[in-house]
Design a protein around this motif. Structure first.
Motif, PDB file in Angstrom:
ATOM      1  N   VAL A 195       0.842  -1.190   0.000  1.00 43.60           N
ATOM      2  CA  VAL A 195       0.000   0.000   0.000  1.00 43.60           C
ATOM      3  C   VAL A 195       0.881   1.245   0.000  1.00 43.60           C
ATOM      4  O   VAL A 195       1.842   1.343   0.756  1.00 43.60           O
ATOM      5  N   GLU A 196       0.523   2.213  -0.846  1.00 43.60           N
ATOM      6  CA  GLU A 196       1.311   3.436  -0.959  1.00 43.60           C
ATOM      7  C   GLU A 196       0.695   4.586  -0.188  1.00 43.60           C
ATOM      8  O   GLU A 196       1.386   5.403   0.404  1.00 43.60           O
ATOM      9  N   GLN A 197      -0.636   4.654  -0.161  1.00 43.92           N
ATOM     10  CA  GLN A 197      -1.331   5.758   0.495  1.00 43.92           C
ATOM     11  C   GLN A 197      -1.861   5.328   1.860  1.00 43.92           C
ATOM     12  O   GLN A 197      -2.516   4.289   1.984  1.00 43.92           O
ATOM     13  N   ILE A 198      -1.594   6.138   2.879  1.00 41.10           N
ATOM     14  CA  ILE A 198      -2.049   5.849   4.244  1.00 41.10           C
ATOM     15  C   ILE A 198      -3.566   5.691   4.299  1.00 41.10           C
ATOM     16  O   ILE A 198      -4.100   4.855   5.033  1.00 41.10           O
ATOM     17  N   GLU A 199      -4.280   6.470   3.483  1.00 35.03           N
ATOM     18  CA  GLU A 199      -5.751   6.444   3.501  1.00 35.03           C
ATOM     19  C   GLU A 199      -6.300   5.048   3.213  1.00 35.03           C
ATOM     20  O   GLU A 199      -7.385   4.680   3.679  1.00 35.03           O
ATOM     21  N   GLU A 200      -5.553   4.264   2.454  1.00 38.74           N
ATOM     22  CA  GLU A 200      -6.003   2.919   2.107  1.00 38.74           C
ATOM     23  C   GLU A 200      -6.050   1.991   3.322  1.00 38.74           C
ATOM     24  O   GLU A 200      -6.678   0.932   3.268  1.00 38.74           O
ATOM     25  N   LEU A 201      -5.395   2.390   4.417  1.00 39.42           N
ATOM     26  CA  LEU A 201      -5.344   1.561   5.617  1.00 39.42           C
ATOM     27  C   LEU A 201      -6.403   1.934   6.648  1.00 39.42           C
ATOM     28  O   LEU A 201      -6.526   1.295   7.682  1.00 39.42           O
ATOM     29  N   LYS A 202      -7.181   2.967   6.335  1.00 35.60           N
ATOM     30  CA  LYS A 202      -8.123   3.506   7.312  1.00 35.60           C
ATOM     31  C   LYS A 202      -9.117   2.451   7.807  1.00 35.60           C
ATOM     32  O   LYS A 202      -9.328   2.280   9.012  1.00 35.60           O
ATOM     33  N   GLU A 203      -9.708   1.723   6.884  1.00 34.28           N
ATOM     34  CA  GLU A 203     -10.714   0.717   7.256  1.00 34.28           C
ATOM     35  C   GLU A 203     -10.087  -0.410   8.077  1.00 34.28           C
ATOM     36  O   GLU A 203     -10.682  -0.884   9.053  1.00 34.28           O
ATOM     37  N   LEU A 204      -8.873  -0.810   7.711  1.00 25.85           N
ATOM     38  CA  LEU A 204      -8.196  -1.879   8.433  1.00 25.85           C
ATOM     39  C   LEU A 204      -7.855  -1.453   9.853  1.00 25.85           C
ATOM     40  O   LEU A 204      -8.039  -2.223  10.807  1.00 25.85           O
ATOM     41  N   ILE A 205      -7.390  -0.223  10.021  1.00 27.85           N
ATOM     42  CA  ILE A 205      -7.062   0.289  11.359  1.00 27.85           C
ATOM     43  C   ILE A 205      -8.308   0.307  12.238  1.00 27.85           C
ATOM     44  O   ILE A 205      -8.263  -0.013  13.430  1.00 27.85           O
ATOM     45  N   TYR A 206      -9.442   0.644  11.621  1.00 32.10           N
ATOM     46  CA  TYR A 206     -10.686   0.667  12.398  1.00 32.10           C
ATOM     47  C   TYR A 206     -11.075  -0.750  12.836  1.00 32.10           C
ATOM     48  O   TYR A 206     -11.541  -0.960  13.963  1.00 32.10           O
ATOM     49  N   GLU A 207     -10.869  -1.737  11.965  1.00 29.02           N
ATOM     50  CA  GLU A 207     -11.167  -3.127  12.332  1.00 29.02           C
ATOM     51  C   GLU A 207     -10.266  -3.584  13.479  1.00 29.02           C
ATOM     52  O   GLU A 207     -10.711  -4.287  14.392  1.00 29.02           O
ATOM     53  N   PHE A 208      -8.999  -3.190  13.427  1.00 31.58           N
ATOM     54  CA  PHE A 208      -8.082  -3.497  14.527  1.00 31.58           C
ATOM     55  C   PHE A 208      -8.581  -2.868  15.821  1.00 31.58           C
ATOM     56  O   PHE A 208      -8.578  -3.496  16.881  1.00 31.58           O
ATOM     57  N   ALA A 209      -8.992  -1.618  15.733  1.00 35.98           N
ATOM     58  CA  ALA A 209      -9.472  -0.885  16.915  1.00 35.98           C
ATOM     59  C   ALA A 209     -10.689  -1.577  17.532  1.00 35.98           C
ATOM     60  O   ALA A 209     -10.793  -1.692  18.759  1.00 35.98           O
ATOM     61  N   LYS A 210     -11.600  -2.038  16.691  1.00 36.13           N
ATOM     62  CA  LYS A 210     -12.787  -2.759  17.178  1.00 36.13           C
ATOM     63  C   LYS A 210     -12.387  -4.034  17.918  1.00 36.13           C
ATOM     64  O   LYS A 210     -12.905  -4.347  18.995  1.00 36.13           O
ATOM     65  N   SER A 211     -11.467  -4.773  17.322  1.00 33.45           N
ATOM     66  CA  SER A 211     -11.036  -6.034  17.914  1.00 33.45           C
ATOM     67  C   SER A 211     -10.314  -5.812  19.238  1.00 33.45           C
ATOM     68  O   SER A 211     -10.564  -6.508  20.231  1.00 33.45           O
ATOM     69  N   ILE A 212      -9.429  -4.820  19.272  1.00 32.46           N
ATOM     70  CA  ILE A 212      -8.681  -4.522  20.501  1.00 32.46           C
ATOM     71  C   ILE A 212      -9.620  -4.039  21.591  1.00 32.46           C
ATOM     72  O   ILE A 212      -9.516  -4.428  22.755  1.00 32.46           O
ATOM     73  N   SER A 213     -10.564  -3.179  21.218  1.00 38.21           N
ATOM     74  CA  SER A 213     -11.542  -2.665  22.180  1.00 38.21           C
ATOM     75  C   SER A 213     -12.351  -3.802  22.800  1.00 38.21           C
ATOM     76  O   SER A 213     -12.576  -3.837  24.014  1.00 38.21           O
ATOM     77  N   LYS A 214     -12.737  -4.748  21.976  1.00 41.06           N
ATOM     78  CA  LYS A 214     -13.510  -5.900  22.452  1.00 41.06           C
ATOM     79  C   LYS A 214     -12.707  -6.701  23.476  1.00 41.06           C
ATOM     80  O   LYS A 214     -13.235  -7.130  24.511  1.00 41.06           O
ATOM     81  N   PHE A 265      -9.149   3.993  17.495  1.00 41.92           N
ATOM     82  CA  PHE A 265      -8.963   4.275  16.070  1.00 41.92           C
ATOM     83  C   PHE A 265      -8.399   5.679  15.853  1.00 41.92           C
ATOM     84  O   PHE A 265      -7.443   5.875  15.095  1.00 41.92           O
ATOM     85  N   LYS A 266      -8.980   6.643  16.547  1.00 45.42           N
ATOM     86  CA  LYS A 266      -8.559   8.041  16.381  1.00 45.42           C
ATOM     87  C   LYS A 266      -7.075   8.218  16.704  1.00 45.42           C
ATOM     88  O   LYS A 266      -6.324   8.831  15.940  1.00 45.42           O
ATOM     89  N   GLU A 267      -6.643   7.667  17.842  1.00 41.29           N
ATOM     90  CA  GLU A 267      -5.254   7.832  18.263  1.00 41.29           C
ATOM     91  C   GLU A 267      -4.300   7.051  17.352  1.00 41.29           C
ATOM     92  O   GLU A 267      -3.235   7.551  16.981  1.00 41.29           O
ATOM     93  N   ALA A 268      -4.689   5.835  16.991  1.00 45.86           N
ATOM     94  CA  ALA A 268      -3.829   5.002  16.149  1.00 45.86           C
ATOM     95  C   ALA A 268      -3.661   5.610  14.757  1.00 45.86           C
ATOM     96  O   ALA A 268      -2.548   5.681  14.219  1.00 45.86           O
ATOM     97  N   TYR A 269      -4.769   6.057  14.192  1.00 50.86           N
ATOM     98  CA  TYR A 269      -4.701   6.610  12.837  1.00 50.86           C
ATOM     99  C   TYR A 269      -3.935   7.927  12.814  1.00 50.86           C
ATOM    100  O   TYR A 269      -3.225   8.231  11.853  1.00 50.86           O
ATOM    101  N   ASN A 270      -4.034   8.678  13.901  1.00 48.16           N
ATOM    102  CA  ASN A 270      -3.284   9.928  14.009  1.00 48.16           C
ATOM    103  C   ASN A 270      -1.774   9.670  14.000  1.00 48.16           C
ATOM    104  O   ASN A 270      -1.005  10.385  13.356  1.00 48.16           O
ATOM    105  N   ILE A 271      -1.365   8.621  14.725  1.00 43.02           N
ATOM    106  CA  ILE A 271       0.056   8.241  14.734  1.00 43.02           C
ATOM    107  C   ILE A 271       0.484   7.828  13.330  1.00 43.02           C
ATOM    108  O   ILE A 271       1.542   8.229  12.837  1.00 43.02           O
ATOM    109  N   LEU A 272      -0.353   7.032  12.679  1.00 40.13           N
ATOM    110  CA  LEU A 272      -0.038   6.533  11.335  1.00 40.13           C
ATOM    111  C   LEU A 272       0.131   7.686  10.347  1.00 40.13           C
ATOM    112  O   LEU A 272       1.067   7.694   9.542  1.00 40.13           O
ATOM    113  N   GLU A 273      -0.763   8.651  10.431  1.00 40.05           N
ATOM    114  CA  GLU A 273      -0.702   9.792   9.510  1.00 40.05           C
ATOM    115  C   GLU A 273       0.576  10.612   9.686  1.00 40.05           C
ATOM    116  O   GLU A 273       1.056  11.229   8.732  1.00 40.05           O
ATOM    117  N   ASN A 274       1.118  10.588  10.895  1.00 41.74           N
ATOM    118  CA  ASN A 274       2.302  11.397  11.168  1.00 41.74           C
ATOM    119  C   ASN A 274       3.619  10.637  11.027  1.00 41.74           C
ATOM    120  O   ASN A 274       4.684  11.176  11.304  1.00 41.74           O
TER     121      ASN A 274
END
Length: 353
Positions: free
Chosen positions: A251-270, A311-320
């Motif tokens: 994957v070249e663009q970070i945006e392409e990982l957005k949905e996957l990061i959210y799935e990770f966040a759901k699983s970790i939260s659970k 998701f918010k915190e993880a994706y923020n780190i990824l973007e930076n």
């Protein structure tokens, strides 16, 4: 003072051995567990595959080049965990002092049981072979470092005892990478000054090792002289909860990982909610197309548990993250836990991290 007797037990090519256990037609064949996709990574392999140069953590596409006739199998973690539980029951039937290191590896403290350690090793080997059908290797010594070193001495199905009288001469011919605490960077640093084996390492002044490796240099200095006071810890606190995956394509663009990061966040939260804990440290792990790993963490000033917050915190780190290359693996993990005492406090004590 009771003389310490530490046993290190390590299953031989565990994942591959379980596959043979479940399918006898695989016996004697080069089995490589870790996935059938070229984008996967070898989890473990049989000794037949190792003869071709296949190793754990090797990319599958390289393993296929080295061993084109190998049998590549996906990881069946649920099955390995099932077998592991039965093996650990056998360990615990011998001593309550069992420290799991992984699904297929453990330290046992035999200091407080009135049994011959060699007989204990034979008992474990025979019982695991008879009841489960697998082999393992055992090392016995008076500390953790030497016990672990001994278990790797004559694999597979090995048994080695290292006594105080053997140290340090027994260690001298070994490569420095065999010393617990010396990673790849330290190996290179030491190689650069002409240190390749433990005898050469032994002759270095303590202060030089401290200068080269920091606090770990002092520990290494002591270990190769036979000193290691680490205890066998029965309860091991889980340090992090996370998810990661190798992507189907780079994957070249970070945006392409957005949905996957959210799935990770759901699983970790659970998982966090099930354990009635929250966390305040978020870590992103990235592996680029050239197999270089990058991690970045952020410690929050408050604890979180919800999927949206994670998701918010993880994706923020990824973007930076300043990543120029394409991404082949991504992972999210949470650590620095706190028990949420106001909820389900009556059942928390029965849960473990």
């Amino acid at each position: 003072m009771t003389k310490r007797i530490i046993m290190h037990v390590d299953m031989d090519a565990f994942f591959a051995s379980v596959e043979v256990l479940d399918d006898k037609s695989l016996k004697g064949k080069p089995i490589i567990v870790g996935g059938i996709s070229d984008r996967g990574v070898v989890s473990t392999c049989s000794y037949e595959a190792r003869k071709y140069g296949v190793k754990s953590a090797m990319p599958v596409y390289i393993a296929k080049k080295k061993c084109p006739h190998g049998i590549f199998l996906p990881v069946r973690y649920w099955r390995y965990k099932e077998i592991s539980k039965e093996i650990f029951k056998i360990f615990c039937s011998l001593t309550p002092y069992v420290e799991p290191l992984s699904i297929d590896e453990a330290y046992l403290d035999l200091s407080y049981i009135n049994e011959d350690p060699i007989e204990c090793a034979k008992y474990i080997k025979q019982k695991v072979q008879k009841e489960i059908g697998l082999n393992l290797s055992i090392g016995i010594s008076y500390n953790k470092f030497l016990a672990k070193l001994a278990s790797d001495w004559n694999k597979p199905n090995g048994l080695k005892v290292i006594t105080e009288e053997m140290i340090p001469e027994l260690l001298f011919p070994l490569e420095i990478s065999r010393v617990y605490g010396i990673g790849n960077k330290s190996v290179k640093r030491l190689n650069d000054i002409g240190v390749f084996n433990i005898e050469q390492l032994y002759n270095l002044p303590k202060e030089l090792l401290r200068e080269l490796m920091g606090k770990m240099g002092i520990e290494v200095y002591e270990r190769i002289r036979g000193y290691d006071n680490r205890e066998v810890v029965v309860e091991r606190e889980r340090k992090s909860i996370g998810r990661e995956t190798t992507l189907a394509k780079d994957v070249e663009q970070i945006e392409e990982l957005k949905e996957l990061i959210y799935e990770f966040a759901k699983s970790i939260s659970k998982t966090l909610k099930a354990k009635n804990i929250s966390a305040k440290n978020v870590t992103i792990k990235i592996k680029t197309a050239d197999f270089k790993s990058h991690t970045k963490s952020k410690t929050l000033n408050h604890y979180i548990v919800g999927e949206e917050d994670i998701f918010k915190e993880a994706y923020n780190i990824l973007e930076n993250l300043d990543i120029k290359d394409k991404i082949r693996l991504v992972g999210v993990s949470m650590s620095s836990f706190k028990e949420d005492k106001l909820e389900q406090i009556s059942i928390f004590n029965s849960l473990s991290l």
